[in-house]
Motif scaffolding. Structure first.
Motif, PDB file in Angstrom:
ATOM      1  N   UNK A 153     -43.931   6.807  53.257  1.00  0.00           N
ATOM      2  CA  UNK A 153     -44.184   8.243  53.077  1.00  0.00           C
ATOM      3  C   UNK A 153     -42.941   9.046  53.456  1.00  0.00           C
ATOM      4  N   UNK A 196     -52.393   0.713  70.281  1.00  0.00           N
ATOM      5  CA  UNK A 196     -51.236   1.602  70.136  1.00  0.00           C
ATOM      6  C   UNK A 196     -50.184   0.989  69.215  1.00  0.00           C
ATOM      7  N   UNK A 244     -50.889  11.877  66.723  1.00  0.00           N
ATOM      8  CA  UNK A 244     -49.990  10.816  66.250  1.00  0.00           C
ATOM      9  C   UNK A 244     -50.753   9.603  65.721  1.00  0.00           C
ATOM     10  N   UNK A 245     -52.053   9.524  65.997  1.00  0.00           N
ATOM     11  CA  UNK A 245     -52.851   8.461  65.390  1.00  0.00           C
ATOM     12  C   UNK A 245     -53.149   8.800  63.929  1.00  0.00           C
ATOM     13  N   UNK A 246     -53.021  10.089  63.573  1.00  0.00           N
ATOM     14  CA  UNK A 246     -53.151  10.528  62.177  1.00  0.00           C
ATOM     15  C   UNK A 246     -51.772  10.368  61.505  1.00  0.00           C
ATOM     16  N   UNK A 247     -51.719  10.517  60.186  1.00  0.00           N
ATOM     17  CA  UNK A 247     -50.418  10.346  59.520  1.00  0.00           C
ATOM     18  C   UNK A 247     -49.457  11.514  59.776  1.00  0.00           C
ATOM     19  N   UNK A 248     -49.027  11.628  60.999  1.00  0.00           N
ATOM     20  CA  UNK A 248     -48.095  12.671  61.421  1.00  0.00           C
ATOM     21  C   UNK A 248     -47.064  11.973  62.296  1.00  0.00           C
ATOM     22  N   UNK A 303     -51.576  12.231  71.458  1.00  0.00           N
ATOM     23  CA  UNK A 303     -52.038  10.873  71.185  1.00  0.00           C
ATOM     24  C   UNK A 303     -52.964  10.885  69.959  1.00  0.00           C
ATOM     25  N   UNK A 308     -51.232   1.796  65.688  1.00  0.00           N
ATOM     26  CA  UNK A 308     -51.061   3.164  65.209  1.00  0.00           C
ATOM     27  C   UNK A 308     -49.600   3.598  65.269  1.00  0.00           C
ATOM     28  N   UNK A 309     -48.712   2.675  65.568  1.00  0.00           N
ATOM     29  CA  UNK A 309     -47.292   3.033  65.599  1.00  0.00           C
ATOM     30  C   UNK A 309     -46.892   3.818  66.835  1.00  0.00           C
ATOM     31  N   UNK A 310     -47.778   3.883  67.830  1.00  0.00           N
ATOM     32  CA  UNK A 310     -47.421   4.611  69.048  1.00  0.00           C
ATOM     33  C   UNK A 310     -46.783   3.698  70.087  1.00  0.00           C
ATOM     34  N   UNK A 311     -46.723   2.431  69.782  1.00  0.00           N
ATOM     35  CA  UNK A 311     -45.918   1.504  70.572  1.00  0.00           C
ATOM     36  C   UNK A 311     -45.176   0.636  69.560  1.00  0.00           C
ATOM     37  N   UNK A 312     -43.921   0.369  69.856  1.00  0.00           N
ATOM     38  CA  UNK A 312     -43.097  -0.422  68.945  1.00  0.00           C
ATOM     39  C   UNK A 312     -42.958  -1.812  69.565  1.00  0.00           C
ATOM     40  N   UNK A 314     -46.952   5.235  58.937  1.00  0.00           N
ATOM     41  CA  UNK A 314     -47.586   6.494  58.541  1.00  0.00           C
ATOM     42  C   UNK A 314     -48.549   6.280  57.362  1.00  0.00           C
ATOM     43  N   UNK A 346     -43.400   9.898  73.834  1.00  0.00           N
ATOM     44  CA  UNK A 346     -44.696   9.612  73.217  1.00  0.00           C
ATOM     45  C   UNK A 346     -44.794   8.235  72.579  1.00  0.00           C
ATOM     46  N   UNK A 347     -43.664   7.645  72.243  1.00  0.00           N
ATOM     47  CA  UNK A 347     -43.710   6.327  71.617  1.00  0.00           C
ATOM     48  C   UNK A 347     -43.197   5.298  72.626  1.00  0.00           C
ATOM     49  N   UNK A 348     -44.026   4.306  72.931  1.00  0.00           N
ATOM     50  CA  UNK A 348     -43.621   3.278  73.899  1.00  0.00           C
ATOM     51  C   UNK A 348     -42.757   2.227  73.214  1.00  0.00           C
TER      52      UNK A 348
END
Ligand SMILES: Nc1ncnc2c1ncn2[C@@H]1O[C@H](COP(=O)(O)OP(=O)(O)OP(=O)(O)O)[C@@H](O)[C@H]1O
Ligand SMILES: [Mg+2]
Lengths: 296, 255
Positions: B1, A47, B98-102, B95, A50-54, A72, B253-255
């Protein structure tokens, strides 16, 4: 330039340090197996990538992009196959693929969809809804979806966890094909066999950091030696054997009902009983010695 | 981007379109049947026995134009609440996206735009049904889809915000009872709010649904100058809920 470079990465969830000073470098073109027990921080690492955890601190670089700022741009060039199936179940196979082709800005969506259908061997099921597919077909589709933009780097988070052996073998074949095309792969797993079959190098992770790293054969030679002797006996006798082996400086680990005396080639006479099963040392021996956890 | 890339927004919306193709029949059927039932029950039932005209308009046409707002709130706030919650918690859809470039901003924008586009169209259905009950077409009605779209953006942002706030899906019961139902009842759909106590009237002014009802009736029976302020208010609500939804979803959604 390495495909992935992490240094000193820390990520806390409240009091839990999920990732705790992680250093990890994945060179281009290899498959690195991130091997660790439950809760080791594998998914959190994915995570973070993929930038879903900072991260709380530390540096992350993916395909030359600094995270989390440029995450991104990194995601555009990387494919992700999640631990949990998150396909759109009511939608057709081809539409599932087409949506992700668009999300990844693929120019020729139709061609990308066809390529993925071939890869997942689902060409004749393209117009079926996902919930009409078998479990194995769904997993193949999930993998193909992550490859729709032909990424240079692929993250596989426990790609076969909870699957039955036949489906697992199918996926291993697909991942093997991906490897042979030179794609860089970071694959987390807690299945030893998966790491042994697919990974060029293995990083053993526990409590949020990598404690050992290398080619499977080197790790085995370094931590386990050449041979392991497994002894099946009543608990009383196992305890005695264990004590005398440890006295000689050998490492002993539980192996189900048995004990495994690791590095048994170095044992002096008498320690290894006649009825012991002596076999070549394995990555499993290394994993259990290093993490103290039973392997799967 | 760059931020807010059209390609990312279009990609997320294309996922919604692919899903919509599997369920549009049911949604369309109920969105047409519902206003017909309401108009028959209220318009004919109430209109034939208790009220003839409201504000110089035959009661059935008064209700028919007002029901545009009902269609909008039920095709925006509720799908935004439940749809977002289900995609987040049960399907892990976000999930994957957001793993894609979005990024979160693009994701929320796309979800809001999609819901609002759909509502913009479904919102017109009651108006079309009311034609069958004697409502005369007017040029101003051409703006109705646009009014519905802007109002629905606000409710979509509200619904997404709620989905990112509640812990369990049954907490939506509170949202529905405390917010959606009162907004729907004091919008001026079934009775003019001018008959309500002064305090309630004031509260009704900040109900976007009431402003939408007034705008739709403006389109059908003639606009007033104040309608510009009503429209500006709806735009402000949409912008505000857009930003709040983005920040709430980011936190979720973002930890
Ligand atoms: N969002 C979160 N909130 C709180 N704690 C979390 C969160 N995500 C992970 N953790 C905790 O961080 C630690 C590492 O979890 P993580 O999921 O990264 O492990 P893992 O190696 O992937 O394990 P598994 O093999 O079970 O998938 C665990 O103790 C977990 O409970
Ligand atoms: Mg995990």
């Amino acid at each position: 330039m390495a495909a992935i470079e992490l240094s000193g990465v820390v990520k806390h969830f409240g009091p839990i340090a999920a990732v705790d000073g992680l250093d990890l470098e994945v060179p281009e073109g290899i498959c690195l197996g991130l091997l660790g027990p439950n809760g080791a921080g594998k998914s959190t690492t994915m995570r973070l990538l993929t930038g879903q955890a900072i991260p709380d601190s530390g540096e992350l670089r993916v395909l030359g992009h600094e995270l989390p700022g440029d995450s991104k741009a990194a995601r555009l060039e990387m494919g992700v196959v999640p631990q949990l199936d998150n396909l759109d179940v009511d939608v057709t196979v081809e539409d599932n693929l087409a949506v992700y082709a668009r999300l990844y800005r693929v120019k020729d969506v139709g061609a990308a969809v066809d390529r993925c259908l071939d890869l997942a061997r689902l060409r004749d099921r393209r117009r079926d809804a996902v919930d009409e597919l078998s479990g194995g077909m769904r997993r193949r589709l999930l993998l193909a979806r992550g490859l729709v933009h032909e990424p240079r780097l692929v993250l596989l988070d426990e790609p076969t966890v909870g699957l039955d052996p036949q489906i697992r073998t199918e996926l291993w074949t697909l991942i093997g094909e991906l490897k042979s095309r030179g794609t860089t792969i970071l694959m987390s797993t807690h299945y030893i066999e998966e790491a042994e079959r697919l990974a060029d190098e293995v990083a053993v992770m526990t409590h949020g950091r990598v404690i050992s790293r290398g080619r499977p054969a080197d790790l085995i030679a370094e931590h386990a030696g050449r041979q392991t002797a497994e002894v099946y006996a009543p608990p009383q006798r196992l305890a005695e054997l264990r004590a005398s082996a440890e006295q000689q400086g050998l490492r002993v680990r539980p192996a189900g009902p048995a004990i495994a005396i690791v590095g048994s080639e170095r044992a002096e006479n008498g320690v290894i009983p006649e009825d012991a099963v002596v076999r070549a040392a394995t990555l499993e021996d290394v994993f259990v010695l290093l993490t103290g956890e039973a392997a799967e | 981007m760059r931020r807010l890339e059209p390609a990312a927004i279009a990609g997320v919306m294309s996922r919604e379109v692919a899903n919509f193709r599997t369920y549009w029949k049911g949604t369309t059927f109920s969105s047409v049947l519902e206003p017909i039932v309401y108009l028959l029950a209220f318009g004919l039932g109430l209109g034939a026995t208790l009220v003839d005209e409201v504000e110089g308009v035959p009661y059935i046409q008064f209700v028919g134009t007002g029901m545009v707002a009902t269609a909008v709130i039920f095709s925006s706030a509720l799908p935004a609440m439940f749809g977002t919650f289900v995609k987040h918690r049960f399907q892990n859809t976000y999930e994957a996206i957001l793993a894609a470039p979005v990024d979160i901003e693009e994701l929320v924008t796309a979800e809001m735009l999609w819901i609002a586009l759909r509502s913009g169209i479904y919102g017109c259905v009651p108006l079309l049904v009311t034609f069958a009950f004697g409502l005369a077409p007017a040029w101003g009605m051409l703006l109705v889809p646009f009014f519905c779209f802007v109002t629905a953006l606000g409710f979509a942002g509200f619904g997404i915000t709620m989905a990112a706030t509640v812990d369990k899906i049954d907490q939506f019961n509170y949202v529905t009872a405390l917010c959606i139902t009162p907004l729907f009842l004091v919008a001026g759909t079934f009775f003019p709010i001018s008959g309500l106590p002064q305090g309630v009237q004031l509260v009704a002014q900040i109900n976007p649904l009431h402003q939408l009802v007034e705008l739709v009736r403006g389109g059908a029976f003639g606009f007033e100058a104040v309608d510009i302020a009503r429209f500006a208010f709806l735009v402000a609500v949409a912008l505000l809920t857009w930003r709040i939804a983005i920040s709430r979803m980011g936190a979720r959604l973002i930890d």
